[in-house]
Design a protein around this motif. Sequence first.
Motif, PDB file in Angstrom:
ATOM      1  N   VAL A 159       0.743  -1.082  -0.185  1.00  0.00           N
ATOM      2  CA  VAL A 159      -0.023  -0.110  -0.202  1.00  0.00           C
ATOM      3  C   VAL A 159       0.809   1.264   0.017  1.00  0.00           C
ATOM      4  O   VAL A 159       1.614   1.295   0.974  1.00  0.00           O
ATOM      5  N   VAL A 160       0.876   2.121  -0.880  1.00  0.00           N
ATOM      6  CA  VAL A 160       1.246   3.472  -0.923  1.00  0.00           C
ATOM      7  C   VAL A 160       0.470   4.430  -0.156  1.00  0.00           C
ATOM      8  O   VAL A 160      -0.526   4.900  -0.561  1.00  0.00           O
ATOM      9  N   PRO A 161       1.254   5.078   0.866  1.00  0.00           N
ATOM     10  CA  PRO A 161       0.283   5.652   1.660  1.00  0.00           C
ATOM     11  C   PRO A 161      -0.242   7.091   1.019  1.00  0.00           C
ATOM     12  O   PRO A 161       0.722   7.480   0.347  1.00  0.00           O
ATOM     13  N   ASP A 162      -1.287   7.463   1.439  1.00  0.00           N
ATOM     14  CA  ASP A 162      -1.641   8.850   1.169  1.00  0.00           C
ATOM     15  C   ASP A 162      -1.876   8.878  -0.272  1.00  0.00           C
ATOM     16  O   ASP A 162      -1.730   9.966  -1.006  1.00  0.00           O
ATOM     17  N   ALA A 163      -1.675   7.730  -1.091  1.00  0.00           N
ATOM     18  CA  ALA A 163      -1.972   7.799  -2.659  1.00  0.00           C
ATOM     19  C   ALA A 163      -3.358   7.473  -3.030  1.00  0.00           C
ATOM     20  O   ALA A 163      -4.060   6.507  -2.518  1.00  0.00           O
ATOM     21  N   GLY A 164      -4.036   7.880  -4.095  1.00  0.00           N
ATOM     22  CA  GLY A 164      -5.143   7.711  -4.796  1.00  0.00           C
ATOM     23  C   GLY A 164      -5.096   6.759  -5.768  1.00  0.00           C
ATOM     24  O   GLY A 164      -3.979   5.959  -5.847  1.00  0.00           O
ATOM     25  N   HIS A 165      -5.950   6.361  -6.626  1.00  0.00           N
ATOM     26  CA  HIS A 165      -6.049   5.625  -7.676  1.00  0.00           C
ATOM     27  C   HIS A 165      -5.060   5.562  -8.807  1.00  0.00           C
ATOM     28  O   HIS A 165      -4.466   4.804  -9.093  1.00  0.00           O
ATOM     29  N   LEU A 166      -4.781   6.978  -9.152  1.00  0.00           N
ATOM     30  CA  LEU A 166      -3.890   7.147 -10.466  1.00  0.00           C
ATOM     31  C   LEU A 166      -2.424   7.429  -9.762  1.00  0.00           C
ATOM     32  O   LEU A 166      -1.590   7.795 -10.410  1.00  0.00           O
ATOM     33  N   PHE A 167      -2.362   7.671  -8.222  1.00  0.00           N
ATOM     34  CA  PHE A 167      -1.001   7.835  -7.594  1.00  0.00           C
ATOM     35  C   PHE A 167      -0.292   9.199  -8.318  1.00  0.00           C
ATOM     36  O   PHE A 167       0.788   9.131  -8.742  1.00  0.00           O
ATOM     37  N   GLU A 168      -1.226  10.209  -8.395  1.00  0.00           N
ATOM     38  CA  GLU A 168      -0.880  11.430  -8.707  1.00  0.00           C
ATOM     39  C   GLU A 168      -0.341  12.251  -7.874  1.00  0.00           C
ATOM     40  O   GLU A 168       0.250  13.285  -8.063  1.00  0.00           O
ATOM     41  N   GLU A 169      -0.461  11.981  -6.583  1.00  0.00           N
ATOM     42  CA  GLU A 169       0.267  12.770  -5.497  1.00  0.00           C
ATOM     43  C   GLU A 169       1.834  12.697  -5.577  1.00  0.00           C
ATOM     44  O   GLU A 169       2.354  11.799  -6.101  1.00  0.00           O
ATOM     45  N   PRO A 170       2.439  13.704  -4.976  1.00  0.00           N
ATOM     46  CA  PRO A 170       4.107  14.140  -5.186  1.00  0.00           C
ATOM     47  C   PRO A 170       4.716  12.648  -4.492  1.00  0.00           C
ATOM     48  O   PRO A 170       4.373  12.154  -3.329  1.00  0.00           O
ATOM     49  N   GLY A 171       5.436  12.191  -5.456  1.00  0.00           N
ATOM     50  CA  GLY A 171       6.235  10.971  -4.978  1.00  0.00           C
ATOM     51  C   GLY A 171       5.719   9.576  -5.008  1.00  0.00           C
ATOM     52  O   GLY A 171       6.226   8.598  -5.002  1.00  0.00           O
ATOM     53  N   ALA A 172       4.276   9.390  -5.301  1.00  0.00           N
ATOM     54  CA  ALA A 172       3.503   8.305  -5.379  1.00  0.00           C
ATOM     55  C   ALA A 172       4.015   7.432  -6.564  1.00  0.00           C
ATOM     56  O   ALA A 172       4.106   6.257  -6.238  1.00  0.00           O
TER      57      ALA A 172
END
Length: 215
Positions: free
Chosen positions: A185-198
């Motif tokens: 699980v990638v913490p604090d990431a949504g479905h598209l992994f658009e968050e910084p660093g995800a």
Amino acid sequence: MDVRSEVPVPAGDVQLTADLRVPPEPAGVVLFAHGSGSSRRSPRNVAVAQVLNRSALGTVLVDLLTPDEEVADARTAQLRFDIGRLADRLSAIVDWLASGEPVGAVPIGLFGASTGAAAALVAAAERPDTVGAVVSRGGRPDLAGPALGRVRAPTLLLVGGLDDQVLTLNEQARAALPEQAELTVVPDAGHLFEEPGALEQVADAAASWFTDHLG
């Protein structure tokens, strides 16, 4: 120097188009299966492929629908969920790669995103002696159905921590997969992994998984 090319790919009764990149002395090759409504030019898959290339892995990013099928799918959105059709084409491309013609005699991995992950897992189940590893990014492994229990390749499921519904589906799929399967699980990431660093975390995890299991 890397070899990059747009190549025609035989896939059963159709011919598809793929972007092939082969680094010097590749340790393996990874075939990508994009998600619903996407294409081989998906910026997220391209970014992951670049990291794999730097890890001495060849990559094949392919459009799994023909141009005519893409036009029809744009109207109906049905073919993108035709997991059987997509998996059959992936299996045919795996056979093409296994022939050694495009890349050489190297191990083969599959990377699937969204619905493409289901097709990748079905193809892995159909080619247990050829597919050496699978990575799913924000995937829908539940759509692989009973094929999950026949997957023998080590499988990594990568899911964003904020993608609640998909996370639940991946937890259920992990229980159906063989022992050599992991859920990360990638913490604090949504479905598209658009968050910084995800997305960088996804790419690094995929590169490590393929390096470990294809080597």
